[in-house]
Write a protein that holds these residues in place. Structure first.
Motif: not given
Length: 165
Positions: A73-101
């Motif tokens: 969300r945007l508050e007074n021209d400042t970005l404020l993350p709320q949630k972040y999700h990253f997922e990589r799959g397939g060849l190589g190392k799988a990785k999953k990240v879930d964050l709550n701000f």
């Protein structure tokens, strides 16, 4: 950990004012002539009904894939993350990240590759996707040197950028 990344950027303006932040969608394809493979990627910024924004990135090539989503969300021209999700799959190392701000409790919680994440949250801390919007804004505003605090695993890293030309 500090990272110094030197950039020669020509970035389109993306102001961080609520009235000027505009949804977008971009699609990419890549083909390698030396190898019989190709890939696709999509990046988009979507405004949600509750006033938050989703910055999405999806890429795939053969049996490998990557998905990244930042809700902010945007508050007074400042970005404020709320949630972040990253997922990589397939060849190589799988990785999953879930964050709550949680801005009221001033904490980032979640998991990175199954490991618990719990960090203090101060104004200006960004995730690995939302800092890119902040960088676009700052370069468009004419800044030549930028520093961002970015949650990376179980720590907050400092990302330093300089415009060289």
């Amino acid at each position: 950990m500090r990272r110094a990344l030197l950039l020669a950027l020509a970035v389109l303006a993306l102001p961080l004012q609520a009235a000027d932040l505009k949804p977008f969608s971009a699609s990419y394809t890549a083909d390698w002539k030396q190898l019989p493979m190709s890939g696709t990627a999509e990046r988009s910024l979507v405004k949600n009904a509750n006033g938050t924004w989703d910055l999405n990135f999806k890429a795939s090539m053969m049996i490998a894939s990557l998905t990244e989503q930042s809700t902010l969300r945007l508050e007074n021209d400042t970005l404020l993350p709320q949630k972040y999700h990253f997922e990589r799959g397939g060849l190589g190392k799988a990785k999953k990240v879930d964050l709550n701000f949680d801005w009221s409790a001033k904490k980032v919680t979640g998991s990175d590759r199954g490991d618990a994440v719990s960090l203090p949250l101060n104004r200006g801390v960004l995730d690995k996707s939302s800092y890119q919007l902040a960088l676009q804004h700052d370069v468009a505003a004419g800044k030549k040197s930028m520093t961002y605090q970015v949650v990376d695993g179980d720590e907050i890293d400092t990302y330093d950028f300089r415009v060289l030309g």
